[in-house]
Design an enzyme around this catalytic site. Structure first.
Site, short mmCIF file in Angstrom:
data_model
loop_
_atom_site.label_atom_id
_atom_site.label_comp_id
_atom_site.label_asym_id
_atom_site.label_seq_id
_atom_site.Cartn_x
_atom_site.Cartn_y
_atom_site.Cartn_z
CD1 TRP A 101 22.61 101.58 98.00
CD2 TRP A 101 21.24 100.32 99.23
NE1 TRP A 101 23.08 101.57 99.28
CE2 TRP A 101 22.27 100.81 100.07
CE3 TRP A 101 20.27 99.48 99.78
CZ2 TRP A 101 22.35 100.50 101.43
CZ3 TRP A 101 20.34 99.18 101.16
CH2 TRP A 101 21.37 99.69 101.95
CG ASP A 171 16.78 104.44 96.35
OD1 ASP A 171 16.87 105.50 97.00
OD2 ASP A 171 17.29 103.36 96.72
CE LYS A 195 22.34 106.35 102.73
NZ LYS A 195 21.57 105.23 102.24
C1 PLP Z 1 21.18 104.03 102.12
C2 PLP Z 1 20.41 103.64 100.91
C3 PLP Z 1 19.30 102.78 100.98
C4 PLP Z 1 18.85 102.14 102.26
O1 PLP Z 1 18.30 103.08 103.08
P1 PLP Z 1 17.61 102.70 104.49
O2 PLP Z 1 17.02 104.00 104.88
O3 PLP Z 1 18.71 102.22 105.39
O4 PLP Z 1 16.59 101.64 104.25
C5 PLP Z 1 18.62 102.52 99.81
N1 PLP Z 1 18.99 103.05 98.64
C6 PLP Z 1 20.05 103.87 98.53
C7 PLP Z 1 20.42 104.43 97.19
C8 PLP Z 1 20.80 104.19 99.66
O5 PLP Z 1 21.85 105.01 99.55
#
Ligand code: PLP
Length: 358
Positions: A101, A171, A195
């Site tokens: 990511w 993030d 998540k």
């Molecule tokens: C799932 C995830 C993403 C992507 O998320 P989207 O909402 O599908 O754009 C980005 N960073 C991390 C750490 C993730 O777990």
């Protein structure tokens, strides 16, 4: 109704109590209409929206100098929104890369600012994070970007990188609300809801007020932290249902005892699972123990040819979505807040029995 123990990385399991509450309120949310059918500008929805924000502020101890935005486009939209909002045209930004990511964020961010790689842990799957003394940080960078938890590799940096005056853009998609954090150590925190917070479609952004408008750049209004803050995230129609459900999840967490209690539960869950993996000869996890994720526990089977049977028998036992990400293979058990300890105990029991019969 039988609910499986769902170990999906995202969209992920939601607490049973929250699903029950949604079911009971679904056709009539108190106004003779479903929450999905009412105006986002109605007094009823505005109350739901404000309560969700105040619950989240309580949970995370968000200082008043931070704005909470309820956005769309997922974490992926933030890969562009962060440079557009934070970096002036003549500035650059530093990226810490140790997984799928953060690498994607670097690629997308590089289209909107001069993105420099301060550290790269190498090809996926990374199993450790290079020592901070080796990072090439620029004291004049607009921000330092990192992913606190790499969901695919199961790699997490629990301590917050020291970046001096340079704000951190973090993030937290797969680790937010897993335990207490100090929001004031970050410039902006973002996370897709699907998540650990609610259904897909909602992205939470927590941004320090003085960073809003910093870049002075033109950008799409829906990515503009200033426009979103001014409109209280109602510049256009927000994802009302996802916002409502996230609010229910936040109050479920508060009722449970907040993030201190979530931390105790999550610690017990991940310890149980890692101990089972480390104590076996069939399963292994190659992540340096100090960087092992609390929320996404990856493991491989010594004999890969057993993978299909493992997944099929686990499913039979009501343990689903254990297959690792296609880019790294193996298994992954995502054990966010909605996964009860009973689910992890069932998984560990199944793994033990499978190993004895393998
Ligand atoms: C799932 C995830 C993403 C992507 O998320 P989207 O909402 O599908 O754009 C980005 N960073 C991390 C750490 C993730 O777990």
């Amino acid at each position: 109704m039988t609910r499986a123990f769902n170990f999906s990385a995202g969209p992920a399991a939601l607490p049973d109590a929250v699903l029950e509450r949604i079911r009971s309120e679904l056709p009539d949310s108190g106004s003779g209409m479903s929450v999905m059918e009412i105006s986002h500008r109605s007094r009823q929805f505005i109350e739901i929206a404000e309560e969700a924000e105040s619950s989240l502020r309580k949970l995370l101890g968000i200082p008043d100098s931070y704005r909470v935005l309820f956005m769309q486009g997922g974490a992926t939209a933030q890969f562009a929104a962060v440079p557009l909002n934070l970096a002036r045209p003549d500035e650059s930004a530093d990226y810490l890369v140790w997984g799928h990511w953060s690498r994607l964020a670097l690629g997308e961010g590089g289209r909107f600012t001069s993105a420099s790689v301060a550290v790269d842990a190498g090809p996926s799957p990374c199993s450790a994070i290079p020592d901070p003394s080796t990072w090439a940080l620029d004291a004049d960078a607009a921000y330092v970007y990192y992913a606190a938890n790499e969901t695919i590799e199961g790699l997490e940096l629990a301590r917050v990188p020291a970046t001096g005056k340079v704000p951190l853009a973090t993030d937290m998609s797969s680790t937010i609300l897993s335990r207490p954090i100090d929001v004031s150590e970050h410039g902006v925190i973002f996370a897709g809801a699907q998540k650990n917070m609610g259904p897909a479609g909602l992205t939470i952004v927590i941004v320090r007020e003085d960073l809003i408008g910093r870049s002075g750049r033109q950008m799409p209004a829906v990515l503009d932290y200033g426009r979103m803050a001014e409109s209280r995230s109602m510049l256009n129609t927000p994802p009302t249902f996802a916002w409502y459900v996230a609010g229910l999840v936040f109050s479920w967490l508060l009722d449970m005892g907040g993030l201190a209690e979530a931390e105790a539960r999550n610690r017990a869950k991940k310890d149980l699972l890692y101990e089972a993996i480390d104590g076996s000869t069939l399963y292994s996890n190659r992540v340096d123990p100090q960087y092992r994720s609390w929320t996404n526990v990856v493991f491989t089977l010594e004999d890969e040819s057993l993978d299909e049977r493992f997944l099929a028998e686990a499913k039979e036992a009501g343990l689903v979505n254990l297959k690792g990400h296609r880019t790294v293979g193996g298994m992954r058990a995502s054990i966010y807040n909605a996964m009860p300890i009973e689910g992890v105990e069932a998984l560990v029991g199944f793994m033990d029995e499978f190993e004895r019969n393998a």
